[in-house]
Design a protein around this motif. Structure first.
Motif, short mmCIF file in Angstrom:
data_model
loop_
_atom_site.label_atom_id
_atom_site.label_comp_id
_atom_site.label_asym_id
_atom_site.label_seq_id
_atom_site.Cartn_x
_atom_site.Cartn_y
_atom_site.Cartn_z
N TYR A 1 0.82 -1.22 0.00
CA TYR A 1 0.00 0.00 0.00
C TYR A 1 0.85 1.27 0.00
O TYR A 1 0.48 2.25 -0.63
N LEU A 2 1.98 1.24 0.68
CA LEU A 2 2.87 2.40 0.63
C LEU A 2 3.39 2.61 -0.79
O LEU A 2 3.49 3.75 -1.27
N GLY A 3 3.72 1.52 -1.47
CA GLY A 3 4.18 1.63 -2.85
C GLY A 3 3.07 2.10 -3.77
O GLY A 3 3.29 2.91 -4.67
N LEU A 4 1.86 1.59 -3.53
CA LEU A 4 0.73 1.95 -4.37
C LEU A 4 0.36 3.42 -4.22
O LEU A 4 0.25 4.15 -5.21
N PHE A 5 0.19 3.87 -2.99
CA PHE A 5 -0.26 5.24 -2.77
C PHE A 5 0.89 6.25 -2.77
O PHE A 5 0.68 7.43 -3.02
N GLY A 6 2.11 5.77 -2.52
CA GLY A 6 3.26 6.66 -2.54
C GLY A 6 3.93 6.72 -3.89
O GLY A 6 4.93 7.42 -4.06
N ARG A 7 3.39 5.95 -4.83
CA ARG A 7 3.94 5.91 -6.19
C ARG A 7 5.45 5.65 -6.18
O ARG A 7 6.22 6.33 -6.87
N ARG A 8 5.84 4.68 -5.38
CA ARG A 8 7.26 4.32 -5.29
C ARG A 8 7.67 3.38 -6.41
O ARG A 8 6.84 2.82 -7.10
N VAL A 9 8.94 3.16 -6.50
CA VAL A 9 9.52 2.18 -7.41
C VAL A 9 9.55 0.84 -6.69
O VAL A 9 9.88 0.76 -5.50
N TRP A 10 9.22 -0.22 -7.38
CA TRP A 10 9.27 -1.58 -6.84
C TRP A 10 10.72 -1.93 -6.54
O TRP A 10 11.58 -1.79 -7.40
N THR A 11 11.00 -2.35 -5.32
CA THR A 11 12.37 -2.65 -4.92
C THR A 11 12.51 -4.13 -4.59
O THR A 11 11.51 -4.82 -4.38
N PRO A 12 13.75 -4.61 -4.47
CA PRO A 12 13.94 -5.99 -4.03
C PRO A 12 13.32 -6.24 -2.64
O PRO A 12 12.87 -7.35 -2.35
N ALA A 13 13.27 -5.22 -1.79
CA ALA A 13 12.66 -5.38 -0.46
C ALA A 13 11.16 -5.65 -0.58
O ALA A 13 10.59 -6.40 0.22
N ASP A 14 10.50 -5.07 -1.57
CA ASP A 14 9.07 -5.33 -1.80
C ASP A 14 8.87 -6.78 -2.23
O ASP A 14 7.96 -7.46 -1.75
N LYS A 15 9.73 -7.23 -3.14
CA LYS A 15 9.65 -8.62 -3.59
C LYS A 15 9.93 -9.57 -2.43
O LYS A 15 9.23 -10.57 -2.25
N GLY B 1 -0.79 -13.45 -5.76
CA GLY B 1 -0.23 -12.12 -5.54
C GLY B 1 1.25 -12.03 -5.84
O GLY B 1 1.70 -11.11 -6.53
N THR B 2 2.02 -12.99 -5.36
CA THR B 2 3.47 -12.94 -5.61
C THR B 2 3.78 -13.19 -7.09
O THR B 2 4.63 -12.52 -7.67
N LEU B 3 3.07 -14.12 -7.69
CA LEU B 3 3.30 -14.41 -9.11
C LEU B 3 2.82 -13.24 -9.97
O LEU B 3 3.50 -12.84 -10.93
N GLY B 4 1.67 -12.67 -9.62
CA GLY B 4 1.15 -11.53 -10.38
C GLY B 4 2.09 -10.34 -10.30
O GLY B 4 2.29 -9.63 -11.30
N ALA B 5 2.65 -10.09 -9.13
CA ALA B 5 3.60 -8.98 -8.99
C ALA B 5 4.86 -9.25 -9.80
O ALA B 5 5.39 -8.34 -10.44
N ARG B 6 5.31 -10.47 -9.79
CA ARG B 6 6.53 -10.81 -10.53
C ARG B 6 6.32 -10.63 -12.04
O ARG B 6 7.23 -10.20 -12.75
N ARG B 7 5.13 -10.96 -12.52
CA ARG B 7 4.87 -10.91 -13.97
C ARG B 7 4.33 -9.56 -14.45
O ARG B 7 4.11 -9.40 -15.65
N ALA B 8 4.08 -8.64 -13.55
CA ALA B 8 3.50 -7.35 -13.94
C ALA B 8 4.48 -6.57 -14.81
O ALA B 8 5.70 -6.67 -14.66
N ALA B 9 3.92 -5.78 -15.70
CA ALA B 9 4.73 -5.03 -16.67
C ALA B 9 5.41 -3.81 -16.07
O ALA B 9 6.47 -3.40 -16.55
N ASP B 10 4.82 -3.23 -15.02
CA ASP B 10 5.42 -2.03 -14.43
C ASP B 10 5.21 -2.03 -12.91
O ASP B 10 4.50 -2.86 -12.37
N ASP B 11 5.87 -1.08 -12.27
CA ASP B 11 5.83 -1.01 -10.80
C ASP B 11 4.43 -0.79 -10.26
O ASP B 11 4.04 -1.39 -9.26
N ARG B 12 3.68 0.09 -10.90
CA ARG B 12 2.31 0.38 -10.43
C ARG B 12 1.48 -0.90 -10.41
O ARG B 12 0.77 -1.18 -9.43
N ARG B 13 1.54 -1.69 -11.46
CA ARG B 13 0.78 -2.95 -11.52
C ARG B 13 1.28 -3.94 -10.48
O ARG B 13 0.50 -4.71 -9.93
N ARG B 14 2.57 -3.94 -10.21
CA ARG B 14 3.11 -4.83 -9.17
C ARG B 14 2.48 -4.50 -7.82
O ARG B 14 2.06 -5.39 -7.08
#
Length: 148
Positions: free
Chosen positions: A28-42, A106-119
């Motif tokens: 949610y922080l990444g979603l609402f903060g418009r952050r970049v997907w990081t290895p810590a998120d994964k 959720g984990t597979l969908g995030a891994r396969r998403a095209a961009d950070d927002r979708r992740r």
């Protein structure tokens, strides 16, 4: 063996809940903060997924060593008359399996998403569903911290 497996299963629930909260907060922080997907998120999602898998394996082991499940198998009609057994068999087990499926989507969908927002969107959606399934599935009437 049953008390040991039940104690481990009981204690692991808190690790699952904690890692679920961490994964949800990061999503949610990444979603609402418009952050970049990081290895810590994964990593947060992966650890949440692994913890649920381990918890589910201990739950499956409990099915084979639990005197409650043995009693339910001996008399299914009587088991459905018991609130505790019915909740375990009809709610806890299926909702736990559903949580396993949701977290992996959720984990597979995030891994396969095209961009950070979708992740972040996929993580937030599926981890929310996972945590909700877990919160309903957890037998809160049982001891919160079982001691061996």
């Amino acid at each position: 063996m049953y008390p040991i497996v039940l104690t481990i299963h009981n204690w692991l629930r808190w690790l699952v809940v904690l890692l679920g909260v961490v994964a949800l907060v990061r999503a949610y922080l990444g979603l609402f903060g418009r952050r970049v997907w990081t290895p810590a998120d994964k990593t947060a999602g992966t650890l949440f997924s692994i913890s649920i898998d381990v918890q589910f394996l201990f739950g499956l082991l409990l099915i084979f060593v639990s005197p409650l499940v043995a009693a339910a198998a001996a008399s299914p009609a009587a088991a459905m008359q018991s609130d505790e057994l019915r909740r375990i068999l009809v709610e806890h087990v299926p909702l736990s399996l559903l949580a396993v499926v949701f977290v992996h989507i959720g984990t597979l969908g995030a891994r396969r998403a095209a961009d950070d927002r979708r992740r972040f969107v996929r993580s937030a959606l599926w981890f929310t569903l996972t945590v909700l399934a877990l919160l309903v599935a957890i037998p809160w009437w049982r001891p919160l911290l079982r001691l061996p």
